[in-house]
Each structure stands twice: as structure tokens, then as C-alpha cells.
Design an enzyme around this catalytic site. Sequence first.
Site, PDB file in Angstrom:
ATOM      1  N   MET A  11       1.546  -7.454 -20.473  1.00 30.81           N
ATOM      2  CA  MET A  11       2.125  -6.470 -19.326  1.00 30.81           C
ATOM      3  C   MET A  11       1.250  -5.080 -19.454  1.00 30.81           C
ATOM      4  O   MET A  11       0.825  -4.400 -18.658  1.00 30.81           O
ATOM      5  CB  MET A  11       3.385  -6.329 -19.180  1.00 30.81           C
ATOM      6  CG  MET A  11       3.905  -5.781 -17.896  1.00 30.81           C
ATOM      7  SD  MET A  11       5.649  -5.583 -17.879  1.00 30.81           S
ATOM      8  CE  MET A  11       6.436  -7.083 -17.796  1.00 30.81           C
TER       9      MET A  11
ATOM     10  N   TYR B 156       5.245  -2.220  -8.829  1.00 36.78           N
ATOM     11  CA  TYR B 156       5.402  -3.410  -9.772  1.00 36.78           C
ATOM     12  C   TYR B 156       4.681  -3.089 -11.054  1.00 36.78           C
ATOM     13  O   TYR B 156       4.300  -1.973 -11.316  1.00 36.78           O
ATOM     14  CB  TYR B 156       4.654  -4.621  -8.798  1.00 36.78           C
ATOM     15  CG  TYR B 156       3.387  -4.609  -8.466  1.00 36.78           C
ATOM     16  CD1 TYR B 156       2.462  -3.797  -8.921  1.00 36.78           C
ATOM     17  CD2 TYR B 156       3.025  -5.860  -7.400  1.00 36.78           C
ATOM     18  CE1 TYR B 156       1.044  -4.076  -8.418  1.00 36.78           C
ATOM     19  CE2 TYR B 156       1.787  -5.970  -7.001  1.00 36.78           C
ATOM     20  CZ  TYR B 156       0.714  -4.994  -7.477  1.00 36.78           C
ATOM     21  OH  TYR B 156      -0.604  -5.388  -6.934  1.00 36.78           O
ATOM     22  N   GLU B 157       4.890  -4.073 -11.692  1.00 38.85           N
ATOM     23  CA  GLU B 157       4.514  -4.082 -13.286  1.00 38.85           C
ATOM     24  C   GLU B 157       5.259  -2.686 -13.948  1.00 38.85           C
ATOM     25  O   GLU B 157       4.672  -2.451 -14.827  1.00 38.85           O
ATOM     26  CB  GLU B 157       3.050  -3.848 -13.615  1.00 38.85           C
ATOM     27  CG  GLU B 157       2.257  -5.054 -13.129  1.00 38.85           C
ATOM     28  CD  GLU B 157       2.194  -6.293 -14.048  1.00 38.85           C
ATOM     29  OE1 GLU B 157       2.825  -5.827 -15.137  1.00 38.85           O
ATOM     30  OE2 GLU B 157       2.012  -7.341 -13.690  1.00 38.85           O
ATOM     31  N   GLY B 158       6.426  -2.555 -13.481  1.00 42.17           N
ATOM     32  CA  GLY B 158       7.127  -1.566 -14.023  1.00 42.17           C
ATOM     33  C   GLY B 158       7.094  -0.289 -13.233  1.00 42.17           C
ATOM     34  O   GLY B 158       6.077   0.380 -12.984  1.00 42.17           O
TER      35      GLY B 158
ATOM     36  N   ARG C  91      -0.948  -3.495 -16.803  1.00 41.75           N
ATOM     37  CA  ARG C  91      -0.635  -2.042 -16.376  1.00 41.75           C
ATOM     38  C   ARG C  91      -1.973  -1.400 -16.074  1.00 41.75           C
ATOM     39  O   ARG C  91      -1.862  -0.683 -14.999  1.00 41.75           O
ATOM     40  CB  ARG C  91       0.030  -1.448 -17.134  1.00 41.75           C
ATOM     41  CG  ARG C  91       1.819  -1.952 -16.979  1.00 41.75           C
ATOM     42  CD  ARG C  91       2.665  -1.464 -18.018  1.00 41.75           C
ATOM     43  NE  ARG C  91       4.122  -1.688 -17.499  1.00 41.75           N
ATOM     44  CZ  ARG C  91       5.245  -1.313 -18.280  1.00 41.75           C
ATOM     45  NH1 ARG C  91       5.100  -0.820 -19.383  1.00 41.75           N
ATOM     46  NH2 ARG C  91       6.304  -2.103 -17.676  1.00 41.75           N
TER      47      ARG C  91
END
Lengths: 597, 597
Positions: free
Chosen positions: A292, A440-442, A296
Site C-alpha cells: 500500500m 482512497y488508499e487511506g 500510495r
Amino acid sequence: MPIYNAPVKEMLFVLNEMLNLNKYSNLPGYADATPDMVEAILEEGAKICENELAPLNLSGDIEGCVRHDDGSVTTPKGFKEAYNKYKEGGWTGLSHNPKYGGQGLPHVIGFCMQEMMSSANMAFTMYPGLSAGAMASIDLDASDELKQKFLPKMVAGDWTGTMNLTEPHCGTDLGLMRTKAEPNDDGSHAITGTKIFISAGEHDLADNIIHLVLARITGAPEGVKGISLFIVPKYLVNEDGSLGEHNKLICGSIEEKMGIHANSTCTMNFDGATGYLVGTEHKGLRAMFTMMNHARTGVAVQGYAQSEVSYQNAVAYANDRIQGRSLTGAKNPDKAADTLMVHPDVRRMLMNAKSFNEAARAASLWCALLIDLSSKAETEEERQWADDIVGLLTPVMKGVFTDRGYEFATTNQQVFGGHGYISEHGMGQFVRDARIAQIYEGANGIQALDLVGRKLPANGGRAIQALFKHIGSFISDNKDNEKMTPFTGPLSAALTDLQGGTMWLMQNAMQNPDHAGAASTPYMHLMGHVLLAFQWAQMAKISLEQLDAGTTDPTFYENKIITGRFYMRHRLPETKALLAELQAGADDMMALDAANF
Amino acid sequence: MPIYNAPVKEMLFVLNEMLNLNKYSNLPGYADATPDMVEAILEEGAKICENELAPLNLSGDIEGCVRHDDGSVTTPKGFKEAYNKYKEGGWTGLSHNPKYGGQGLPHVIGFCMQEMMSSANMAFTMYPGLSAGAMASIDLDASDELKQKFLPKMVAGDWTGTMNLTEPHCGTDLGLMRTKAEPNDDGSHAITGTKIFISAGEHDLADNIIHLVLARITGAPEGVKGISLFIVPKYLVNEDGSLGEHNKLICGSIEEKMGIHANSTCTMNFDGATGYLVGTEHKGLRAMFTMMNHARTGVAVQGYAQSEVSYQNAVAYANDRIQGRSLTGAKNPDKAADTLMVHPDVRRMLMNAKSFNEAARAASLWCALLIDLSSKAETEEERQWADDIVGLLTPVMKGVFTDRGYEFATTNQQVFGGHGYISEHGMGQFVRDARIAQIYEGANGIQALDLVGRKLPANGGRAIQALFKHIGSFISDNKDNEKMTPFTGPLSAALTDLQGGTMWLMQNAMQNPDHAGAASTPYMHLMGHVLLAFQWAQMAKISLEQLDAGTTDPTFYENKIITGRFYMRHRLPETKALLAELQAGADDMMALDAANF
């Protein structure tokens, strides 16, 4: 219909003149990346993006994905054909492991391709993008047997991959996860549960879809320490590699959402589906997070990719549309009005985007190089340094570049006036698509917390000290160069602000962790400014040298100096406000009772 | 489905405690506006907004408007019924001239209703909103005969109105307009041309639609000095007031756009349609601009209305959703996680919106009062002062409140994480709807130019001097009050920044008008900060007094002080960056050749 011209010249400037890629020919994969070869690859990539993907962007947004009663999903018209061309061109394996058929090219090449694809068609790009993430996870942690079974087909693009993390009641807080994995007799597991927001979870582009699913093995510890990672293919794969029966999983629905309409965002229902453990039991988050972190950086690229393509369209409109007169007298006296480009406020919006796009690209490609150096550099010291810097800057790039990408997609839309609000010009789509990258992706608030809570204090602050030293050295190396003063002066002031903010965090966050949370977003944006200003200072230095040496392309370098100066004078003063904001701390925001908001 | 609770208590605080409406009972229309009556009206208005309009917002967005082959347009399900209730409640004539059946209530009441309606359903609100603008134009400049013919039906809501300005090739630059008006023998004119982006141009809510159309009479001077204003009804009106034949005009298409889907944005084709001149030949822009200035304050309201409703939903979500743990230790130890509300970064986003919403409302209602004072105050001096201030602040409110409205609609959506991107939560709709307010009624860059190019230098800078003096007096009146220092200190610093920016403009804009253009947007935002900080200082003063006096509602006033302090410490430092940005001037943005962007 919106236009898109891949900025290959800009990319080559960063790769050849800023990063000096040829210095790294000793690294695995870099020997093949000669300047000529890189240029040829990017030119070829530009063609597929400009000619195949960009023309499907607006139509894909309007048409969206359709889910059928049997759970299958049809992508918009033209997507399958475009994917086949993309696959046949060998693009799915560009940066992947040669052991499984990939070309193993440097990450910098992959990042350039990622930018062009995201600008051309962000929703399309997510299909191979998610697949790349899944491949990286499998390559990192799965057994050789699983790798051999799944990676060659994925690298070839015949199969795609996904990541299944989120559940209806848990997104950021993965410890709340409920999907369960029960051991089968044959060593596999039976996966049961519901996952939501699964991008590219079901579609018609590939023969099989390899889901990476986080689940909790029966009897596992509570919380994040009991989560394991599984490969759960849509179709089971026979010994000979052929496809077997449909696994016990189905796309239950696809979401109606604000943008990226051409990417299917699925609810995935697993009902005793066969899954294969990746890596160690209960250690699933580790592999997922490693992957991830790299994902990012890919989302960061999406940020400036949307700013770039919307900027190109705004520039074309501003040069075409005639409306009003220049404040300093008619510039087109023989026409009824001047172009929008004569108006300083229109140029202000365009320069904001331009000065961001070029610096964000430079920062991002630097980090792509550092990703390779972190595993491939010759000495442990070099590897650690690269890993420290890229780890520190990953949340900054994800958070800042996507916030700015949305902001400038919006201001680029603003250049169109009322026409920007009308769907057919596609400017609203860039805004709506850019919006998801902040989430998204945090979500970006999580990036900021990752920065101040994890990356900053790690190893006694080694990474931030390394960054300070690196930028500080550049400033002191150039302190006697008067022509550099317009760049090193503001950069130095901004670096001082960042150091002040870091000091404030060190002094206050331990005593009250809420101060860290309250300061995290302004601190992240403060570091983003320093990162971008540092890129501009480096670009200015190269440009000044080229001009001194009598370059044959003076306009290119003069424009770099103008754009960099704009950033320094018009954007960078924000660091003062950000420092004041973060130093104001948590008290004012924690004082209200929750019920009194 | 999104929630909405009309903030009537907040409005009453501004009306009764900040503006002291009861002081103005000598003004026409204000005598009826006793505190009890105002509260009753707002409570009644809140009901229709909460119960009739808000429930149609999301469904209206999904369904949109439909144009049929005959040019007629159907609004989404429920809109006609809601409009009838709205009309029967007498709301269409709230602030309008009693001579034609209106209630002539103060603008402050109209603004409160405008906010509630825009929060509840912005697309719906535009139908009566455009109508109100058209009525104001007719009332201002049309002959008594035309007023008698059209206004009573419009005030009653039986007919609605529109504004037809934009043409495909001309928006901001109305001098390029081509629609022509040829004199008919009976004194009317035949109007021919195409207008675009006509909000509420065709629909099924009312029996007739009264278009106000800008056109050029045969032989008129070129440019903006040859434009006249016409009433062009959809159906001609007989002597007895009954409807006659369909005029020669048709809605040619409706736009697919980013938001406000439930409002029909029409291309209107006029093909020799009968029109009636409003006011004097060739002076059409004057009436249109007078009206537009007031319309711009209405758009400013839409800005904070979208921030307010999205904020309310974000607060509800943050108090409901459990995810993660407080940085200072579990706050819900018996649950699996704490609510989002424990996280400082979530609160940062919410406080940003809250501290904007409340101050923007206060500023806006102050200006609504000034609009009435500018025509109704007893002395010429008072009228001029009010007119100066409201003229100066109108572009600031339109530009800043809509920019912030969009920004905070976005951050309120961010609080939802991935769920915010999904259509069914409605958070994306608030963002998409808020977006248009930055564009229409003069894009925000035009507001900034209006501010620095017109409003600032008018009458030798009389308006800005009056504002400086007004705020300066407040600061000096409170300089010995230590409890006010956290408010007057930052306000004073921000005012100094604004004065510095004003001085810079005076010294540089004459010499190079591009400096005015380049500085206009940061200057507008700098003034916006001072305006909002001034509201907070006043709210703090009232709150401190109430607490000192032992109010029965201490929480309300304590929260005001907390929220105001947040604004002063977390938002207001931006003035420093804005001042630096504007002082950087035009050079860096004008240096690039247009071809080199």
C-alpha cells in the site's frame, strides 16, 4: 472532447537532467534504461494513452459500468479493445519481475506511464493499477508455488488483481474486520464475508480476477494482529493452469458514485470461497501495507495527472476563447475581444497548476528512483537513506498532491466559466475523478497521521533529519550563486518554517498526542511546499546552467525559471500560515462537546 | 438520505443580538418584523424547507429534468407539489413590493429563507430565486403598465421569471451580444437570437414564464452601450390578464451538467418573439447590473448554505461512525472503537466549516440589513454609508463565500471517507451543487476584478475607508477589554494586512493595471478573512457580555467563543500568505508567452 498531449519532454527533462538516470546503470534493470530506450518507451506509451485511452475517458464516464443479474459486469464501450491493445503492447509487465515475464524496468518508467495513463483515462488505469498492486503483494510474500501459479498470467495481463480490505463497518480501522477464513483439509481456506469499495472487483477485461483478501483465521487474535492475507481467484485454477470452476464469490452490487464511473466499484460477497494463504498466518497486514505504501505513491501520481490534463484543456480554452479586453489595452485590436490568456487572474489559475504539476512530477520521479535505490543500491547506507526518504515523503505526496490535484482540476475548470460546468467539455469529470484520490488508499487525514505519528518519530527522527540535511546541503552549496538567490532564499525560509513546525511537534506531541493529530494536516502541507520548492530550486539551477552554456532550447529553460519564480513568490508564502495554524495546536478544536457541533 | 435542520436559533442570534433589528422599526417594512413575528416566520419557513424541500434534494439530483420533443420540460417527481405548497404559503412574495401583493418584509428575513431553502434543495430554490431577480428588475425599471401586467402574478408565484444574458460566444463580455430586437408597429419588439445557460428557462411549475432578455435594438450603438432589456413572456398576456398564444420562443435543449440537476438549464431560442422594452433604450445593462448585484448576495448565501448542510451531515456521521481510537486513550472503552469525533483532524475539518458558516451568516445578514438601509435609512448620509459598504462587500461575499462553500462541502464529504464518494449519502451532490455558485452570476475572478477595479477606487476609495474606520472603531472601543484581546488582537493584525494590501494596490495598480488583476483574487480573500474575523469579534463580545450577565444559556455563548477563537488562531493567519501573494504582483504570471503554457 477534452484533449491530452503526453508531456514526454517534461518527463525526459526530469529523468535525464534532474535524476541523471545514466548514473545508475549499475543497478538491476537500469542498464537497459538508456536515454534513447527510455524516450522510445515513453513515446510509445504516449501513443496508446493519447490515441486509445483518452478518447474513451468522457464516453466511459457517461456510460459507466453495468452489473448484470448474474453478478457479471460490463465495462463501457471500447474498454475491452483498449485493454487488449494495452496488454498486447506488453504494458502490464513494464516494471514487474522478469522472473514471471515482466520487463523489470525502473520504477521511474512505470511512474511516467502511470501519469500518462491517469491523465488520459483514470478509470481505465485503475484496472491494471489494482492488478499491479496485487502482483507486488504476491511477489513480496507468497510461496513460490503460488507465485508460479498466478504471477505469469497476471504479468501478461491475462488475469487482473484486486485488493479486498474494506468492510461496511470498517475502513481505516482494519482491526474491526470480520471476514473469516476457515482451514480446509487440503491446506486452503474457506473465506466468508463481505468486502466493499472493491475497485475493479468484477469486469469483462480479463479471463480471471485474482482477489487479495484480508480475513481472520478461526481462532486468530483480536484486532490487527489476527489478520491474514489470501489469494482468492474468481475462477479456481487447475494444475495445468487452465481455469476450473467459479469460486464461491460474487459481485453483489456496484456503487453509484461521484466519479471514476468507468471503473467498477464492487461489493464482493465471499461465501466459503477457496483462498490460499499468502505469507504467514496473522501477518497479512504487513504485506498489504508494504504494497500500500507503494500504491500510495501511485495515487499521488493520479493527483498531478488530473491537474495536468485539466490544465492542458484550460490552456487550450484560454488561448482560443475571446472575451473582454486586456487591462493594459487591446492585444487583438482587429478582433472583437482578446483571448482569456491576457487576463492576469486567468494566468494566475494556470500558473498555479503549472508550477505544481512540474514540481510534483519531479518530486514523484525522484521518489520512484528512491524506491528502486531502497532495494537495489549497492550499500546498506544508500539503501537505508533512500528508504527513509521515500517512507517519509510517501504520505506527503499522497496527501498533498491529491489535495492540490483536486484544487487545480477545479480552478482549471473555472477557466472555462459556465462552459466548465457542462458535461460535454469534460472539465467536471476531471474534478470528480480527482476527488477519489484524496479518499482512497487511506484518506488524506490518515496520510497526515502516518506522517506525524509514524514516519516522523521512526528511528529517532532519522528520516526527517536526512531530508533537512539533503535540502540544507543544496542551499549551502548554492549560497554564493547570486542567480540562485530567488530560489534558495525562499526555500531556506520555508525549510526554517518546516523545522519550526517539526520542533513544535517534538515539544508538544508527546505531552498531548492530540496536538499531533491537530497539527498533522498543516504539517503535511508545509512539508509538501518544501518538497515542491526544493524541486523548483533544482530545476532552476539546471536551467541557469543550460542558459549559461548556450543551450539550443533557451525558451524551455527560461520558462522553467519563470514558473519556478512564480511558485516561490506566489505559493510558498503559505508556509507561514501553515506554521501558525499547526502551532495553534489542538485546544480550540477539542474544546467543544461532541454534542455541540 | 441526508439530514437538514434549519439553524433558526443561529439566525435569531444574529438578527436579535448582533443586528438588533428592533432598532430599525422606524423603517418601512421593519415595524412588522418584531422578534416574535420574525421567529414565527422563520420557524414556519424551516418547516417547509425541512419537510418538503430537503426530502426532494437527492431524488431530484438523480432524476434530473427531462425535456420533451415539443420543448417542454418536466421537473423531477414531487417538485410541482412542493412548489405549490411553497406558493400557497405565500413565500414567493416574502420580500417583494406590497404594491403588487408582496409582504415587503426586510431583506434579512428573505436572506434567512434563502439560506434554509438553498441548504434544503438548491436546485429547487433556483426556480423562485431567478423569479425574484426578474421581479426586482421589473420593479426597478419597467413602466407602470408592465409592472401591473406582470408583477402581481409573479409575486403570487403563479408565474416565474428568468434572466437571459449569456450567448454561446459571450458570457462575461456582454458587449459581444448578438440577440437583436426589431421594433414592431405596436411598440413592442421582435426578439431574435439564442441564449444559453438559462436557469429555470423552461419547466412545469408555473403557468407562465417571464423571460428578461438582453438584446440589441436595430441600429443600436456597438458594445455594452447598445444593449436593451426586454420582458419576453412564454405566453403572451391578454388585456384581461388571461394567457394568450405561445410566444415565438422555445427551449431548444437542456444541459447535462455537473450538478443542480433538478434545475433546468436551458438553451432558449427566440425567433421573432414579442418583447416589451423595460426602461430606456440601450440602458438595459444598468437595470440588469443593479439587480445582479443583489443576486450576487443571494449566491453568496448559497455558498455557506451548502457548507452548512454538508457540515450537519458530517457532524452526524462523525458522532455515529466508530473507527479507531482516540490518540489520548479509548473514549468508548466498552465499544470496539471510538467515534470519529475523537480525532483532532476530523474536528479540524468540522471546525473549519463551523467557524466559516456562522461568521458568513452574520456577515451576510448584516449586508441584508445594509441593503434595506441603503434605500430606507432616514438620512442621505446613512443611506450612502450603507450603500458603500454593501457595494464593496458584495463581490467579496460572492467570491469568498462560494469558494469556501465549495471547499468545506468537500472537506465535509471527506469526513465520510469512502462513503462520502457514494451517491446515496448525498455528500457528493453538495459539492457538485456548491460548485456552480463559484461560476454563475459572474465567475469569482470577475468578482475580484469588480472589487479592485470598480468598488475599491469608486469615489476616491470612500467605501474601503468607511470599512476600515468601522472595524477600527470596534477594535479601539474594545482595546481595554482584556477578554477581547484574543479577538481584537488577530483582527487588528489582519486589518493591518488588508490595509497593506490596499496600499500596495494604490501604489502599483495605476502604474500597471495587470498588477490589479494579478492581486485581485488574493486581495478579495484577504478582505473576506477580515470580514469574517470582524463578525467573530462582535459575536465574542456579545457572548462575553451574556456570560458576564449570567445568561441562562451559557453553553451557546461559550461555544461561540471557542469557535471564534478557532477562527482567529487557525484560519486568520492566512492573511499573511495572501498579502505576500498579492504583493508579488503580475510579473511572474505575465512573463510566459501564451504559447508556452
